[in-house]
Design a protein around this motif. Structure first.
Motif, PDB file in Angstrom:
ATOM      1  N   LYS A   1       0.805  -1.218   0.000  1.00  0.00           N
ATOM      2  CA  LYS A   1       0.000   0.000   0.000  1.00  0.00           C
ATOM      3  C   LYS A   1       0.844   1.276   0.000  1.00  0.00           C
ATOM      4  CE  LYS A   1      -3.421   0.576   2.815  1.00  0.00           C
ATOM      5  NZ  LYS A   1      -4.739   0.917   2.324  1.00  0.00           N
TER       6      LYS A   1
ATOM      7  N   SER B   1      -8.019  -1.162   4.266  1.00  0.00           N
ATOM      8  CA  SER B   1      -8.685  -1.139   2.967  1.00  0.00           C
ATOM      9  C   SER B   1      -7.644  -1.458   1.879  1.00  0.00           C
ATOM     10  CB  SER B   1      -9.314   0.230   2.742  1.00  0.00           C
ATOM     11  OG  SER B   1      -8.364   1.252   2.972  1.00  0.00           O
TER      12      SER B   1
ATOM     13  N   ASN C   1      -6.350  -0.591  -0.933  1.00  0.00           N
ATOM     14  CA  ASN C   1      -6.037   0.440  -1.921  1.00  0.00           C
ATOM     15  C   ASN C   1      -4.658   0.993  -1.608  1.00  0.00           C
ATOM     16  OD1 ASN C   1      -7.905   1.485   0.400  1.00  0.00           O
ATOM     17  ND2 ASN C   1      -6.524   3.183  -0.102  1.00  0.00           N
TER      18      ASN C   1
ATOM     19  N   SER D   1     -10.986   3.923  -1.214  1.00  0.00           N
ATOM     20  CA  SER D   1     -11.154   2.534  -0.777  1.00  0.00           C
ATOM     21  C   SER D   1     -11.908   1.706  -1.826  1.00  0.00           C
ATOM     22  CB  SER D   1     -11.923   2.483   0.543  1.00  0.00           C
ATOM     23  OG  SER D   1     -11.132   2.989   1.586  1.00  0.00           O
TER      24      SER D   1
ATOM     25  N   HIS E   1      -6.933  12.129   2.584  1.00  0.00           N
ATOM     26  CA  HIS E   1      -7.168  10.697   2.585  1.00  0.00           C
ATOM     27  C   HIS E   1      -8.172  10.415   1.483  1.00  0.00           C
ATOM     28  CE1 HIS E   1      -5.761   7.780   5.580  1.00  0.00           C
ATOM     29  NE2 HIS E   1      -6.715   7.000   5.128  1.00  0.00           N
TER      30      HIS E   1
END
Ligand code: TXA
Ligand code: MG
Length: 351
Positions: free
Chosen positions: A50, A141, A143, A149, A245
């Motif tokens: 990630k 999540s 992603n 997400s 975010h």
């Protein structure tokens, strides 16, 4: 890479997890990127896949209340036990509780904190996988850090940066809720760390406190300990809750008045929370109507997939409707305000 969730596939995913690999796990909120939470090397793969800062702790998933001790300090102290008791009927469900951590957890799961966020997801495939694994699953999540997400299996399997890390993605269909779990810090001073589809009113009522005492942390009412999006001056209570975010790469503008006729230049997309009049809709390059009539359950369910589609459409700008930040609307507006934070404030996306 996407596997129908047969018994054979669950067994195969369990073996991969046992061997320290990562699995795309459906949940009722968003898809998770799961690893054995007792295996530091496996958990390190999550952070690498990630490009997630090591300071941002992961949520740990367990199959049921009887397995909470796999993740949290066991037995919990009297206050934590009482608070869990009061909230336990919301499990399985989209609620993560931050409690003192258990000793077996790998240290990198909690980013070195003495606490861990734990939840029991309300998804049959996740519950079958968790029941089959003799360890709890750390799963953020699925992603790239700071991107939107995933709410569908192909959002995970299509993510180029995750591909070399993910052994398989279990197909659990489209995530029902579409926004990440509500996070609540337990203890002397319980706090809402992230709004979700379980509302602050529900939590306050169960914990027998006033909703305002839970001090929601939203982008508008920024986290009390987060002094800047990227470099907090003090250790964060919820380290992942930076202002920036969930952001698409295309600039996003939130419309406080969805009927306003704004001048449009270039290719502009629109996310509409209810059907637009034709004259309004014709002005946009693409319109994603994610609810016919402003139903917030539908809006939450479709929002991230719509943002992803528009972000992939080569637009110059995305316009998005807004809603009252109450109930489920609080979670929706929290995510949208973060997604629309000024581009200059964003961390550079890392591919
Ligand atoms: O719905 C969800 O919660 C999804 C699914 C996959 O379960 N997971 C998820 O994980 O949203 P993630 O990593 O994207 O968000 C986890 C956030 C962190 O960014 C941090 O804010 C908070 O949970 N968190 C985790 N552990 C914590 C801790 N010990 N103390 C405070 N906050 C914590
Ligand atoms: Mg996340």
């Amino acid at each position: 890479m996407i596997l129908p969730a047969t018994d054979e596939a669950i067994l195969q995913a369990t073996r991969q997890l046992q061997a320290g690999r990562l699995v795309g796990m459906p949940t009722e909120t968003v898809y998770g990127l799961a690893a054995n939470a007792w295996d530091a090397a496996a958990v390190a793969q999550i952070f690498a896949a990630k490009s997630r800062p090591a300071t941002n702790p992961l949520i740990v998933h367990v199959a049921g209340i009887d397995r909470l001790g796999d993740a949290i300090g066991w037995p919990p102290g009297r206050l934590i036990a009482q608070q869990i008791d009061r909230l336990a009927d919301l499990w399985p469900g989209p609620l993560s509780l931050v409690c003192p951590r258990g000793e077996r957890l790998a240290d990198n799961v909690t980013a070195g904190l003495p606490t861990v966020a734990v939840r029991i997801p309300d998804h049959p495939v996740a519950l079958r996988l968790l029941a089959a694994c003799p360890f709890p699953l750390a799963a953020p999540s699925a992603n790239r850090s700071c991107y939107i997400s995933p709410t569908r299996p192909e959002h995970v399997s299509d993510a180029a940066e995750l591909q070399s890390y993910v052994a398989c993605v279990l197909d659990g269909g489209a995530a029902t809720h579409g926004v990440e779990s509500t996070i609540v810090l337990l203890g002397e001073r319980p706090r809402l760390l992230r709004p979700g589809s379980i509302t602050v009113q529900t939590i306050a009522q169960r914990l027998q406190v006033d909703p305002s005492d839970l001090q929601p942390c939203t982008a508008a009412n920024d986290h009390p300990q987060a002094s800047s999006p990227s470099r907090p001056a003090t250790p964060l209570l919820a380290p992942g809750m930076m202002l920036v975010h969930y952001a698409p790469l295309t600039p996003l503008v939130l419309l406080s008045d969805p009927t306003a006729v704004l001048p449009l230049t270039g290719r502009v997309g629109r996310i509409a929370f209810s059907r637009l009049p034709k004259a309004a809709s014709d002005r946009y390059t693409i319109v994603e109507t994610i609810s016919e009539n402003g139903d917030l359950v539908e809006v939450a369910h479709h929002l991230f997939a719509a943002l992803r589609r528009l972000d992939a459409a080569g637009l110059d700008l995305i316009h998005c409707d807004t809603c009252q930040p109450e109930g489920l609307g609080q979670a929706i507006m929290d995510r949208l305000q973060r997604a629309a934070a000024p581009v200059a404030a964003r961390r550079q996306p890392r591919f």
